[in-house]
Design a protein around this motif. Structure first.
Motif, PDB file in Angstrom:
ATOM      1  N   UNK A 463      16.913   0.566  17.031  1.00 55.70           N
ATOM      2  CA  UNK A 463      16.273   0.904  15.738  1.00 55.70           C
ATOM      3  C   UNK A 463      17.534   1.705  14.910  1.00 55.70           C
ATOM      4  N   UNK A 464      17.493   1.180  13.700  1.00 59.02           N
ATOM      5  CA  UNK A 464      18.381   1.786  12.829  1.00 59.02           C
ATOM      6  C   UNK A 464      17.481   2.021  11.343  1.00 59.02           C
ATOM      7  N   UNK A 465      17.266   3.243  10.780  1.00 56.36           N
ATOM      8  CA  UNK A 465      16.387   3.539   9.813  1.00 56.36           C
ATOM      9  C   UNK A 465      17.210   3.213   8.357  1.00 56.36           C
ATOM     10  N   UNK A 466      16.632   2.426   7.330  1.00 59.05           N
ATOM     11  CA  UNK A 466      17.174   2.058   6.151  1.00 59.05           C
ATOM     12  C   UNK A 466      17.120   3.278   5.303  1.00 59.05           C
ATOM     13  N   UNK A 467      17.932   3.129   4.268  1.00 60.23           N
ATOM     14  CA  UNK A 467      17.661   4.383   3.147  1.00 60.23           C
ATOM     15  C   UNK A 467      16.309   3.929   2.269  1.00 60.23           C
ATOM     16  N   UNK A 468      15.884   2.755   2.315  1.00 60.30           N
ATOM     17  CA  UNK A 468      14.638   2.725   1.973  1.00 60.30           C
ATOM     18  C   UNK A 468      13.463   3.572   2.604  1.00 60.30           C
ATOM     19  N   UNK A 469      13.509   3.274   3.918  1.00 60.71           N
ATOM     20  CA  UNK A 469      12.562   3.917   5.065  1.00 60.71           C
ATOM     21  C   UNK A 469      12.746   5.352   4.783  1.00 60.71           C
ATOM     22  N   UNK A 470      13.862   5.894   4.969  1.00 59.44           N
ATOM     23  CA  UNK A 470      14.103   7.381   4.646  1.00 59.44           C
ATOM     24  C   UNK A 470      13.530   7.948   3.364  1.00 59.44           C
ATOM     25  N   UNK A 471      13.557   7.185   2.247  1.00 58.88           N
ATOM     26  CA  UNK A 471      13.106   7.598   1.024  1.00 58.88           C
ATOM     27  C   UNK A 471      11.573   7.546   1.186  1.00 58.88           C
ATOM     28  N   UNK A 472      11.037   6.467   1.783  1.00 62.01           N
ATOM     29  CA  UNK A 472       9.417   6.408   1.897  1.00 62.01           C
ATOM     30  C   UNK A 472       8.957   7.575   2.785  1.00 62.01           C
TER      31      UNK A 472
END
Length: 497
Positions: A463-472
Protein backbone atom coordinates in the motif's frame (compact mmCIF):
# COMPACT_ATOMS: atom_id res chain seq x y z
CA UNK A 1 37.43 13.10 -21.70
CA UNK A 2 40.16 11.07 -23.44
CA UNK A 3 40.03 7.26 -23.58
CA UNK A 4 41.92 5.45 -20.84
CA UNK A 5 44.25 2.78 -22.29
CA UNK A 6 47.45 1.13 -21.17
CA UNK A 7 50.44 0.03 -23.29
CA UNK A 8 49.74 -3.57 -22.28
CA UNK A 9 46.38 -3.57 -24.04
CA UNK A 10 46.23 -5.29 -27.42
CA UNK A 11 45.22 -3.45 -30.56
CA UNK A 12 41.89 -5.30 -30.45
CA UNK A 13 41.28 -4.17 -26.85
CA UNK A 14 42.13 -0.56 -27.70
CA UNK A 15 39.80 -0.68 -30.70
CA UNK A 16 37.00 -2.10 -28.52
CA UNK A 17 37.32 0.64 -25.91
CA UNK A 18 37.63 3.39 -28.51
CA UNK A 19 34.39 2.20 -30.14
CA UNK A 20 32.69 1.98 -26.75
CA UNK A 21 33.61 5.57 -25.81
CA UNK A 22 32.37 6.79 -29.18
CA UNK A 23 29.02 5.04 -28.83
CA UNK A 24 28.61 6.32 -25.29
CA UNK A 25 29.09 9.86 -26.57
CA UNK A 26 26.58 9.34 -29.38
CA UNK A 27 23.89 7.32 -27.63
CA UNK A 28 24.06 8.52 -24.04
CA UNK A 29 24.16 11.95 -22.49
CA UNK A 30 27.55 11.20 -21.03
CA UNK A 31 28.70 14.82 -20.77
CA UNK A 32 25.76 15.47 -18.46
CA UNK A 33 26.35 12.20 -16.63
CA UNK A 34 30.04 12.83 -16.03
CA UNK A 35 29.27 16.37 -14.91
CA UNK A 36 26.83 15.01 -12.32
CA UNK A 37 29.37 12.40 -11.15
CA UNK A 38 32.08 15.04 -10.81
CA UNK A 39 29.76 17.26 -8.77
CA UNK A 40 28.85 14.37 -6.45
CA UNK A 41 32.49 13.36 -6.00
CA UNK A 42 33.51 16.97 -5.34
CA UNK A 43 30.84 17.20 -2.65
CA UNK A 44 32.07 13.98 -1.04
CA UNK A 45 35.71 15.15 -1.05
CA UNK A 46 35.14 18.72 0.06
CA UNK A 47 36.47 19.57 3.47
CA UNK A 48 34.33 22.66 4.10
CA UNK A 49 30.54 22.85 3.96
CA UNK A 50 30.30 19.27 2.71
CA UNK A 51 26.70 18.91 3.82
CA UNK A 52 25.65 22.10 2.06
CA UNK A 53 27.51 21.14 -1.10
CA UNK A 54 25.92 17.68 -1.22
CA UNK A 55 22.45 19.13 -0.64
CA UNK A 56 22.97 21.60 -3.46
CA UNK A 57 24.23 18.87 -5.81
CA UNK A 58 21.30 16.53 -5.16
CA UNK A 59 18.73 19.32 -5.46
CA UNK A 60 19.82 20.03 -9.02
CA UNK A 61 18.28 16.66 -9.99
CA UNK A 62 14.53 16.44 -9.17
CA UNK A 63 14.38 12.64 -9.67
CA UNK A 64 17.38 12.05 -7.42
CA UNK A 65 15.91 14.43 -4.85
CA UNK A 66 12.74 12.35 -4.56
CA UNK A 67 14.68 9.06 -4.31
CA UNK A 68 16.94 10.40 -1.58
CA UNK A 69 13.96 11.70 0.40
CA UNK A 70 12.25 8.34 0.07
CA UNK A 71 15.36 6.60 1.41
CA UNK A 72 15.61 9.01 4.33
CA UNK A 73 11.99 8.49 5.30
CA UNK A 74 12.29 4.72 4.93
CA UNK A 75 15.43 4.64 7.07
CA UNK A 76 14.00 6.85 9.79
CA UNK A 77 10.44 5.58 9.54
CA UNK A 78 9.27 9.14 9.96
CA UNK A 79 10.49 9.32 13.55
CA UNK A 80 7.46 10.04 15.68
CA UNK A 81 5.62 10.65 12.43
CA UNK A 82 7.76 13.60 11.36
CA UNK A 83 8.73 13.10 7.71
CA UNK A 84 12.12 14.16 6.36
CA UNK A 85 11.02 16.83 3.91
CA UNK A 86 14.33 18.45 2.93
CA UNK A 87 17.56 17.17 1.41
CA UNK A 88 19.50 19.11 4.04
CA UNK A 89 17.92 17.04 6.79
CA UNK A 90 18.38 13.84 4.74
CA UNK A 91 22.11 14.56 4.48
CA UNK A 92 22.22 15.24 8.21
CA UNK A 93 20.37 11.98 8.96
CA UNK A 94 22.15 9.66 6.52
CA UNK A 95 25.54 11.36 6.15
CA UNK A 96 27.37 12.82 3.18
CA UNK A 97 29.16 9.56 2.28
CA UNK A 98 25.94 7.55 2.20
CA UNK A 99 24.12 10.14 0.09
CA UNK A 100 27.11 10.37 -2.23
CA UNK A 101 27.33 6.63 -2.84
CA UNK A 102 23.56 6.43 -3.19
CA UNK A 103 23.61 9.21 -5.78
CA UNK A 104 26.39 7.51 -7.75
CA UNK A 105 24.49 4.23 -7.91
CA UNK A 106 21.21 5.89 -8.87
CA UNK A 107 22.89 8.01 -11.53
CA UNK A 108 24.54 4.96 -13.07
CA UNK A 109 21.32 2.95 -13.32
CA UNK A 110 19.31 5.98 -14.44
CA UNK A 111 21.75 6.81 -17.23
CA UNK A 112 22.04 3.27 -18.52
CA UNK A 113 18.29 2.66 -18.42
CA UNK A 114 17.65 5.95 -20.23
CA UNK A 115 20.18 5.12 -22.95
CA UNK A 116 19.26 1.48 -23.43
CA UNK A 117 18.15 0.13 -26.81
CA UNK A 118 14.94 -1.86 -26.74
CA UNK A 119 16.58 -5.27 -26.23
CA UNK A 120 15.75 -7.89 -23.64
CA UNK A 121 19.44 -8.68 -23.05
CA UNK A 122 20.13 -5.10 -21.95
CA UNK A 123 17.17 -5.04 -19.59
CA UNK A 124 18.15 -8.39 -18.10
CA UNK A 125 21.70 -7.26 -17.36
CA UNK A 126 20.47 -4.05 -15.76
CA UNK A 127 17.98 -5.92 -13.58
CA UNK A 128 20.63 -8.46 -12.56
CA UNK A 129 22.86 -5.55 -11.51
CA UNK A 130 20.01 -4.05 -9.48
CA UNK A 131 19.35 -7.46 -7.89
CA UNK A 132 23.06 -7.76 -7.01
CA UNK A 133 22.81 -4.35 -5.35
CA UNK A 134 19.82 -5.52 -3.30
CA UNK A 135 21.70 -8.63 -2.15
CA UNK A 136 24.75 -6.53 -1.26
CA UNK A 137 22.68 -4.06 0.74
CA UNK A 138 21.14 -6.79 2.91
CA UNK A 139 24.52 -8.44 3.46
CA UNK A 140 26.26 -5.13 4.24
CA UNK A 141 23.61 -4.26 6.83
CA UNK A 142 23.98 -7.67 8.49
CA UNK A 143 27.77 -7.29 8.47
CA UNK A 144 27.43 -3.79 9.95
CA UNK A 145 29.53 -2.38 7.11
CA UNK A 146 30.60 1.22 7.66
CA UNK A 147 28.80 2.38 4.50
CA UNK A 148 26.22 -0.05 3.05
CA UNK A 149 25.60 2.22 0.06
CA UNK A 150 29.28 1.93 -0.92
CA UNK A 151 28.83 -1.85 -0.99
CA UNK A 152 25.70 -1.47 -3.13
CA UNK A 153 27.49 0.68 -5.71
CA UNK A 154 30.47 -1.71 -5.87
CA UNK A 155 28.15 -4.65 -6.43
CA UNK A 156 26.25 -2.86 -9.19
CA UNK A 157 29.57 -1.93 -10.80
CA UNK A 158 30.63 -5.60 -10.89
CA UNK A 159 28.17 -5.98 -13.79
CA UNK A 160 29.27 -2.76 -15.49
CA UNK A 161 31.19 -4.52 -18.27
CA UNK A 162 28.20 -6.70 -19.14
CA UNK A 163 25.85 -3.71 -19.06
CA UNK A 164 28.08 -1.61 -21.27
CA UNK A 165 28.28 -4.37 -23.89
CA UNK A 166 24.55 -5.10 -23.97
CA UNK A 167 23.62 -1.41 -24.00
CA UNK A 168 26.19 0.01 -26.40
CA UNK A 169 27.67 -2.92 -28.36
CA UNK A 170 24.85 -5.47 -28.72
CA UNK A 171 26.36 -6.96 -31.89
CA UNK A 172 29.54 -7.89 -29.93
CA UNK A 173 27.41 -9.40 -27.17
CA UNK A 174 25.52 -11.51 -29.75
CA UNK A 175 28.83 -12.66 -31.20
CA UNK A 176 30.10 -13.69 -27.74
CA UNK A 177 26.90 -15.65 -27.19
CA UNK A 178 27.32 -17.42 -30.52
CA UNK A 179 30.89 -18.42 -29.65
CA UNK A 180 30.43 -19.52 -26.01
CA UNK A 181 26.67 -20.04 -25.57
CA UNK A 182 24.00 -18.17 -23.60
CA UNK A 183 25.07 -17.50 -20.05
CA UNK A 184 28.75 -18.06 -20.88
CA UNK A 185 29.37 -14.85 -22.84
CA UNK A 186 32.28 -13.97 -20.53
CA UNK A 187 34.22 -17.01 -21.80
CA UNK A 188 34.39 -15.50 -25.31
CA UNK A 189 35.22 -11.94 -24.22
CA UNK A 190 38.98 -12.16 -24.82
CA UNK A 191 38.46 -13.64 -28.29
CA UNK A 192 35.81 -11.14 -29.42
CA UNK A 193 36.83 -8.00 -27.51
CA UNK A 194 40.50 -8.44 -26.73
CA UNK A 195 39.85 -8.01 -22.99
CA UNK A 196 37.63 -9.50 -20.28
CA UNK A 197 34.25 -8.16 -19.21
CA UNK A 198 35.78 -7.22 -15.85
CA UNK A 199 38.42 -5.16 -17.68
CA UNK A 200 35.72 -3.43 -19.75
CA UNK A 201 33.90 -2.49 -16.54
CA UNK A 202 36.99 -1.25 -14.74
CA UNK A 203 38.13 0.74 -17.79
CA UNK A 204 34.69 2.37 -17.96
CA UNK A 205 34.72 3.24 -14.26
CA UNK A 206 38.17 4.80 -14.61
CA UNK A 207 37.07 6.58 -17.78
CA UNK A 208 34.24 8.19 -15.80
CA UNK A 209 36.56 9.15 -12.96
CA UNK A 210 34.87 7.05 -10.28
CA UNK A 211 36.66 6.91 -6.90
CA UNK A 212 39.60 4.54 -6.57
CA UNK A 213 37.93 2.55 -3.77
CA UNK A 214 34.94 1.79 -6.02
CA UNK A 215 37.14 0.79 -8.96
CA UNK A 216 39.25 -1.43 -6.66
CA UNK A 217 36.08 -3.02 -5.31
CA UNK A 218 35.10 -4.15 -8.83
CA UNK A 219 37.76 -6.89 -8.79
CA UNK A 220 36.44 -10.45 -9.05
CA UNK A 221 37.79 -12.65 -6.27
CA UNK A 222 37.74 -16.36 -5.51
CA UNK A 223 36.54 -17.64 -2.11
CA UNK A 224 39.98 -19.06 -1.35
CA UNK A 225 41.82 -15.74 -1.76
CA UNK A 226 41.48 -14.43 1.77
CA UNK A 227 44.80 -14.22 3.48
CA UNK A 228 47.00 -11.72 5.34
CA UNK A 229 46.39 -8.08 4.57
CA UNK A 230 42.74 -8.66 3.67
CA UNK A 231 41.35 -5.10 3.88
CA UNK A 232 38.18 -3.13 3.29
CA UNK A 233 38.60 -2.95 -0.50
CA UNK A 234 39.14 -6.72 -0.61
CA UNK A 235 35.95 -7.19 1.43
CA UNK A 236 34.05 -4.95 -1.01
CA UNK A 237 35.41 -6.99 -3.93
CA UNK A 238 34.37 -10.25 -2.25
CA UNK A 239 30.90 -8.92 -1.47
CA UNK A 240 30.48 -7.64 -5.03
CA UNK A 241 31.63 -10.96 -6.50
CA UNK A 242 29.34 -13.00 -4.29
CA UNK A 243 26.33 -10.66 -4.80
CA UNK A 244 26.74 -10.66 -8.59
CA UNK A 245 27.01 -14.45 -8.77
CA UNK A 246 24.06 -14.83 -6.39
CA UNK A 247 21.95 -12.50 -8.54
CA UNK A 248 22.77 -14.58 -11.60
CA UNK A 249 21.80 -17.79 -9.76
CA UNK A 250 18.61 -16.26 -8.35
CA UNK A 251 17.45 -14.99 -11.74
CA UNK A 252 15.73 -18.16 -12.96
CA UNK A 253 14.09 -18.81 -9.56
CA UNK A 254 14.59 -22.58 -9.83
CA UNK A 255 16.07 -25.42 -7.74
CA UNK A 256 19.45 -25.31 -9.51
CA UNK A 257 19.75 -21.61 -8.75
CA UNK A 258 18.83 -22.16 -5.09
CA UNK A 259 21.52 -24.86 -4.80
CA UNK A 260 24.09 -22.51 -6.35
CA UNK A 261 23.16 -19.74 -3.89
CA UNK A 262 23.57 -22.15 -0.97
CA UNK A 263 27.02 -23.12 -2.29
CA UNK A 264 28.03 -19.46 -2.66
CA UNK A 265 26.92 -18.75 0.91
CA UNK A 266 29.08 -21.61 2.19
CA UNK A 267 32.12 -20.58 0.13
CA UNK A 268 32.06 -16.82 0.81
CA UNK A 269 31.00 -16.89 4.47
CA UNK A 270 34.59 -16.81 5.85
CA UNK A 271 35.58 -13.90 3.57
CA UNK A 272 32.52 -11.83 4.43
CA UNK A 273 32.61 -12.58 8.15
CA UNK A 274 29.03 -13.87 8.13
CA UNK A 275 27.48 -17.25 8.88
CA UNK A 276 26.13 -19.14 5.83
CA UNK A 277 22.62 -19.15 7.32
CA UNK A 278 22.84 -15.40 7.82
CA UNK A 279 23.86 -14.92 4.19
CA UNK A 280 20.93 -17.03 2.99
CA UNK A 281 18.55 -15.08 5.22
CA UNK A 282 19.80 -11.78 3.79
CA UNK A 283 19.42 -13.11 0.25
CA UNK A 284 15.84 -14.17 1.00
CA UNK A 285 15.09 -10.61 2.08
CA UNK A 286 16.60 -9.31 -1.17
CA UNK A 287 14.41 -11.75 -3.15
CA UNK A 288 11.27 -10.33 -1.51
CA UNK A 289 12.38 -6.79 -2.32
CA UNK A 290 13.28 -7.77 -5.89
CA UNK A 291 9.92 -9.42 -6.49
CA UNK A 292 8.32 -6.02 -5.92
CA UNK A 293 10.86 -3.87 -7.79
CA UNK A 294 12.00 -5.91 -10.80
CA UNK A 295 9.89 -6.23 -13.95
CA UNK A 296 11.14 -9.10 -16.12
CA UNK A 297 13.04 -11.46 -13.81
CA UNK A 298 11.34 -14.85 -13.40
CA UNK A 299 11.51 -14.44 -9.63
CA UNK A 300 9.43 -11.27 -10.01
CA UNK A 301 6.68 -13.33 -11.70
CA UNK A 302 5.96 -10.45 -14.09
CA UNK A 303 2.68 -11.76 -15.50
CA UNK A 304 1.19 -12.29 -12.06
CA UNK A 305 2.65 -8.99 -10.88
CA UNK A 306 1.24 -7.06 -13.82
CA UNK A 307 -2.18 -8.61 -13.22
CA UNK A 308 -2.03 -7.63 -9.54
CA UNK A 309 -0.92 -4.09 -10.41
CA UNK A 310 -3.72 -3.73 -12.96
CA UNK A 311 -6.28 -4.94 -10.43
CA UNK A 312 -4.82 -2.60 -7.78
CA UNK A 313 -4.96 0.35 -10.19
CA UNK A 314 -8.60 -0.36 -10.99
CA UNK A 315 -9.39 -0.68 -7.29
CA UNK A 316 -7.57 2.59 -6.58
CA UNK A 317 -9.52 4.46 -9.28
CA UNK A 318 -12.79 3.10 -7.91
CA UNK A 319 -11.71 3.96 -4.35
CA UNK A 320 -10.84 7.53 -5.29
CA UNK A 321 -14.30 7.94 -6.78
CA UNK A 322 -15.79 6.81 -3.47
CA UNK A 323 -13.64 9.32 -1.58
CA UNK A 324 -14.59 12.17 -3.93
CA UNK A 325 -18.28 11.27 -3.70
CA UNK A 326 -17.99 11.17 0.08
CA UNK A 327 -16.41 14.63 0.18
CA UNK A 328 -19.27 16.00 -1.94
CA UNK A 329 -21.91 14.26 0.19
CA UNK A 330 -20.43 15.51 3.45
CA UNK A 331 -20.14 19.03 2.10
CA UNK A 332 -23.85 19.02 1.29
CA UNK A 333 -24.77 17.56 4.69
CA UNK A 334 -22.45 19.74 6.78
CA UNK A 335 -24.99 22.51 7.47
CA UNK A 336 -27.48 20.18 9.21
CA UNK A 337 -25.38 17.19 10.35
CA UNK A 338 -24.06 16.75 13.88
CA UNK A 339 -20.38 16.18 14.62
CA UNK A 340 -21.10 12.52 15.34
CA UNK A 341 -22.90 12.08 12.03
CA UNK A 342 -20.04 13.71 10.12
CA UNK A 343 -17.47 11.48 11.83
CA UNK A 344 -19.53 8.39 10.97
CA UNK A 345 -19.80 9.50 7.33
CA UNK A 346 -16.07 10.18 7.12
CA UNK A 347 -15.21 6.81 8.69
CA UNK A 348 -17.46 4.91 6.28
CA UNK A 349 -16.16 6.83 3.26
CA UNK A 350 -12.51 6.22 4.17
CA UNK A 351 -13.12 2.56 5.01
CA UNK A 352 -14.71 1.87 1.63
CA UNK A 353 -12.57 4.21 -0.46
CA UNK A 354 -9.24 2.90 0.87
CA UNK A 355 -10.34 -0.73 1.42
CA UNK A 356 -9.26 -0.74 5.07
CA UNK A 357 -9.20 -4.09 6.86
CA UNK A 358 -10.33 -2.31 10.02
CA UNK A 359 -11.08 1.30 10.83
CA UNK A 360 -12.01 3.15 13.99
CA UNK A 361 -13.07 6.62 15.07
CA UNK A 362 -11.39 7.67 18.35
CA UNK A 363 -12.81 10.56 20.38
CA UNK A 364 -11.20 12.45 23.23
CA UNK A 365 -12.94 12.80 26.59
CA UNK A 366 -11.32 15.80 28.24
CA UNK A 367 -12.94 15.23 31.62
CA UNK A 368 -11.66 11.65 31.84
CA UNK A 369 -8.36 12.51 30.13
CA UNK A 370 -8.42 9.72 27.59
CA UNK A 371 -9.11 8.69 24.02
CA UNK A 372 -11.42 5.79 23.20
CA UNK A 373 -12.68 4.13 20.04
CA UNK A 374 -16.38 4.88 19.60
CA UNK A 375 -17.08 3.50 16.13
CA UNK A 376 -15.48 0.65 14.18
CA UNK A 377 -15.82 -0.99 10.78
CA UNK A 378 -14.47 -4.31 9.52
CA UNK A 379 -14.51 -7.90 10.68
CA UNK A 380 -14.67 -8.60 14.43
CA UNK A 381 -14.11 -4.98 15.44
CA UNK A 382 -16.84 -4.69 18.08
CA UNK A 383 -15.03 -6.83 20.70
CA UNK A 384 -11.97 -4.60 20.23
CA UNK A 385 -13.69 -1.31 21.07
CA UNK A 386 -13.45 -1.73 24.84
CA UNK A 387 -9.68 -2.31 24.59
CA UNK A 388 -8.92 0.65 22.34
CA UNK A 389 -8.50 3.21 25.10
CA UNK A 390 -5.46 5.28 26.11
CA UNK A 391 -4.58 8.36 28.20
CA UNK A 392 -4.37 11.75 26.52
CA UNK A 393 -1.13 12.54 28.41
CA UNK A 394 1.59 12.86 25.78
CA UNK A 395 3.77 9.83 25.13
CA UNK A 396 6.47 9.50 22.41
CA UNK A 397 4.48 7.30 20.05
CA UNK A 398 3.07 7.71 16.56
CA UNK A 399 -0.51 8.47 17.67
CA UNK A 400 0.38 11.33 20.02
CA UNK A 401 2.80 12.58 17.37
CA UNK A 402 0.02 12.67 14.76
CA UNK A 403 -2.26 14.57 17.14
CA UNK A 404 0.49 17.01 18.15
CA UNK A 405 1.48 17.76 14.54
CA UNK A 406 -2.11 17.77 13.22
CA UNK A 407 -0.97 15.95 10.08
CA UNK A 408 -2.12 12.77 8.37
CA UNK A 409 0.50 10.07 9.04
CA UNK A 410 0.92 6.91 6.98
CA UNK A 411 3.03 4.04 8.36
CA UNK A 412 4.16 1.81 5.49
CA UNK A 413 5.63 -1.04 7.58
CA UNK A 414 4.36 -1.23 11.15
CA UNK A 415 6.29 -4.46 11.71
CA UNK A 416 9.75 -3.02 11.22
CA UNK A 417 11.79 -3.69 14.34
CA UNK A 418 13.19 -0.12 14.30
CA UNK A 419 9.64 1.21 14.57
CA UNK A 420 8.55 -0.92 17.54
CA UNK A 421 9.29 1.76 20.14
CA UNK A 422 6.94 4.18 18.36
CA UNK A 423 3.94 1.86 18.86
CA UNK A 424 2.02 1.93 22.17
CA UNK A 425 1.09 -1.14 24.18
CA UNK A 426 -2.65 -0.82 23.53
CA UNK A 427 -2.00 -1.00 19.75
CA UNK A 428 0.35 -4.00 20.08
CA UNK A 429 -2.24 -5.82 22.19
CA UNK A 430 -5.14 -5.37 19.79
CA UNK A 431 -4.15 -4.20 16.29
CA UNK A 432 -0.73 -5.79 15.69
CA UNK A 433 -2.09 -7.90 12.80
CA UNK A 434 -1.89 -4.71 10.72
CA UNK A 435 0.96 -4.44 8.24
CA UNK A 436 0.46 -0.72 7.60
CA UNK A 437 -1.93 1.96 8.82
CA UNK A 438 -2.93 5.60 8.58
CA UNK A 439 -3.83 8.10 11.32
CA UNK A 440 -6.07 11.08 10.44
CA UNK A 441 -6.05 13.58 13.36
CA UNK A 442 -9.09 15.72 14.13
CA UNK A 443 -7.98 18.94 15.83
CA UNK A 444 -10.49 21.71 16.58
CA UNK A 445 -9.21 25.21 17.42
CA UNK A 446 -5.71 23.78 17.70
CA UNK A 447 -6.69 21.12 20.25
CA UNK A 448 -6.97 17.38 19.52
CA UNK A 449 -10.59 16.20 19.52
CA UNK A 450 -9.94 12.68 18.23
CA UNK A 451 -8.71 10.84 15.15
CA UNK A 452 -9.69 8.29 12.54
CA UNK A 453 -7.55 5.15 12.23
CA UNK A 454 -7.50 2.66 9.33
CA UNK A 455 -5.22 -0.33 8.65
CA UNK A 456 -4.45 -3.06 6.12
CA UNK A 457 -3.38 -6.63 6.86
CA UNK A 458 -1.39 -9.15 4.80
CA UNK A 459 -4.26 -9.85 2.42
CA UNK A 460 -3.51 -6.60 0.60
CA UNK A 461 -0.60 -5.93 -1.78
CA UNK A 462 1.87 -3.18 -0.94
CA UNK A 463 0.00 0.00 0.00
CA UNK A 464 1.34 3.42 -1.00
CA UNK A 465 -1.01 6.38 -0.63
CA UNK A 466 -0.97 8.81 -3.55
CA UNK A 467 -0.99 12.61 -3.29
CA UNK A 468 -4.60 12.54 -4.53
CA UNK A 469 -5.60 10.23 -1.69
CA UNK A 470 -3.77 12.37 0.89
CA UNK A 471 -5.60 15.44 -0.46
CA UNK A 472 -9.01 13.71 -0.26
CA UNK A 473 -8.31 12.53 3.31
CA UNK A 474 -7.48 16.10 4.27
CA UNK A 475 -10.70 17.33 2.63
CA UNK A 476 -12.71 14.79 4.62
CA UNK A 477 -11.10 15.67 7.93
CA UNK A 478 -11.48 19.40 7.27
CA UNK A 479 -15.25 18.91 6.90
CA UNK A 480 -15.40 16.96 10.17
CA UNK A 481 -13.27 19.52 12.02
CA UNK A 482 -15.41 22.38 10.78
CA UNK A 483 -18.51 20.70 12.22
CA UNK A 484 -16.78 19.99 15.55
CA UNK A 485 -15.61 23.62 15.82
CA UNK A 486 -19.14 24.84 15.06
CA UNK A 487 -20.49 22.59 17.84
CA UNK A 488 -17.89 23.97 20.27
CA UNK A 489 -18.90 27.52 19.37
CA UNK A 490 -22.58 26.76 19.98
CA UNK A 491 -21.76 25.13 23.32
CA UNK A 492 -19.72 28.18 24.34
CA UNK A 493 -22.59 30.53 23.43
CA UNK A 494 -25.08 28.36 25.36
CA UNK A 495 -22.79 28.40 28.41
CA UNK A 496 -22.54 32.19 28.35
CA UNK A 497 -26.34 32.53 28.06
Amino acid sequence: MTPIMTPAQSAKAQATLALLWERIRRQGDMPGFTKAINAILASMRGEDERDFSMSDTVLTDPVLTQKVLRLANSAMYAAFGQRVNTISKAVMVLGTETIGHLALGLKLIEELSRSTPDTEAAHIEMEKAVLAGMVAQQLAVDARARDPEEAVVCSILHSLGRMMLTFYMPERWSRMREVAGEGREHAAAEEVLGLSLEEVGRATASHWGLPRNLVAGMRRVEPSERGEGFGHEDWLAALGTMSTQAADALWADDEAGAAQVALLAEQFAPMLGLAPDGILGAIDKAKVEAAADLTIAPLAKPQERNARLLAADRKRVAGNKILMAGVAEMREASAAATAGQMIAMALETMHQGLSFTRSFAFLRNRREGRYSARLGLGEEVKPMLAQLVFDDTYEPNVFHAALASDRVIFIENARDAKFATKLPGWWKGTLSAARCFVVIPLCAHGQPAGFIYGDWDDTYPQVILSQTEFALLNDLRALVVRTVEKRHQLEAIATRV
